[in-house]
Design a protein around this motif. Structure first.
Motif, PDB file in Angstrom:
ATOM      1  N   LEU A  24       0.844  -1.179   0.000  1.00  0.00           N
ATOM      2  CA  LEU A  24       0.000   0.000   0.000  1.00  0.00           C
ATOM      3  C   LEU A  24       0.887   1.240   0.000  1.00  0.00           C
ATOM      4  N   SER A  25       0.489   2.240  -0.772  1.00  0.00           N
ATOM      5  CA  SER A  25       1.242   3.501  -0.773  1.00  0.00           C
ATOM      6  C   SER A  25       0.270   4.671  -0.675  1.00  0.00           C
ATOM      7  N   TRP A  26       0.764   5.772  -0.117  1.00  0.00           N
ATOM      8  CA  TRP A  26      -0.027   6.991  -0.041  1.00  0.00           C
ATOM      9  C   TRP A  26       0.918   8.178   0.017  1.00  0.00           C
ATOM     10  N   VAL A  27       0.347   9.363  -0.163  1.00  0.00           N
ATOM     11  CA  VAL A  27       1.128  10.598  -0.144  1.00  0.00           C
ATOM     12  C   VAL A  27       0.675  11.432   1.050  1.00  0.00           C
ATOM     13  N   MET A  28       1.637  11.951   1.791  1.00  0.00           N
ATOM     14  CA  MET A  28       1.357  12.841   2.910  1.00  0.00           C
ATOM     15  C   MET A  28       2.367  13.984   2.886  1.00  0.00           C
ATOM     16  N   PRO A  29       2.142  15.042   3.662  1.00  0.00           N
ATOM     17  CA  PRO A  29       3.088  16.158   3.638  1.00  0.00           C
ATOM     18  C   PRO A  29       4.526  15.702   3.911  1.00  0.00           C
TER      19      PRO A  29
END
Length: 84
Positions: A37-42
């Protein structure tokens, strides 16, 4: 994210950070063995702790996690780490 999976997310922000709960659910008709799983955050928000997954990398704001082995098999339908 691995094929056949869906994710949900719940975020609770607090002083200088956030608590993020990510759920992984098998929506495929067959068992999934192994997930990523991957995601983008600050970019200023590092991952300081993680449970029920292994942190593969955090480059800039892109975070990638994977199963730990014991939680790799997701029988349809099965949810891993449901959000709060």
């Amino acid at each position: 994210m691995s094929a056949g999976l869906a994710s949900t997310c719940a975020v609770r922000y607090w002083f200088r950070g956030a608590e993020v709960w990510v759920g992984v659910r098998n929506i495929a008709p067959a068992t999934v063995n192994g997930w990523t799983l991957s995601w983008v955050m600050p970019t200023s928000q590092p991952v300081l702790a993680i449970w029920n997954a292994a942190l593969v990398s955090q480059t800039g704001g892109i975070v990638i996690v994977r199963d730990l082995g014991w939680d790799a098999e997701l029988v349809s339908p099965k949810t891993m780490c449901p959000p709060r």
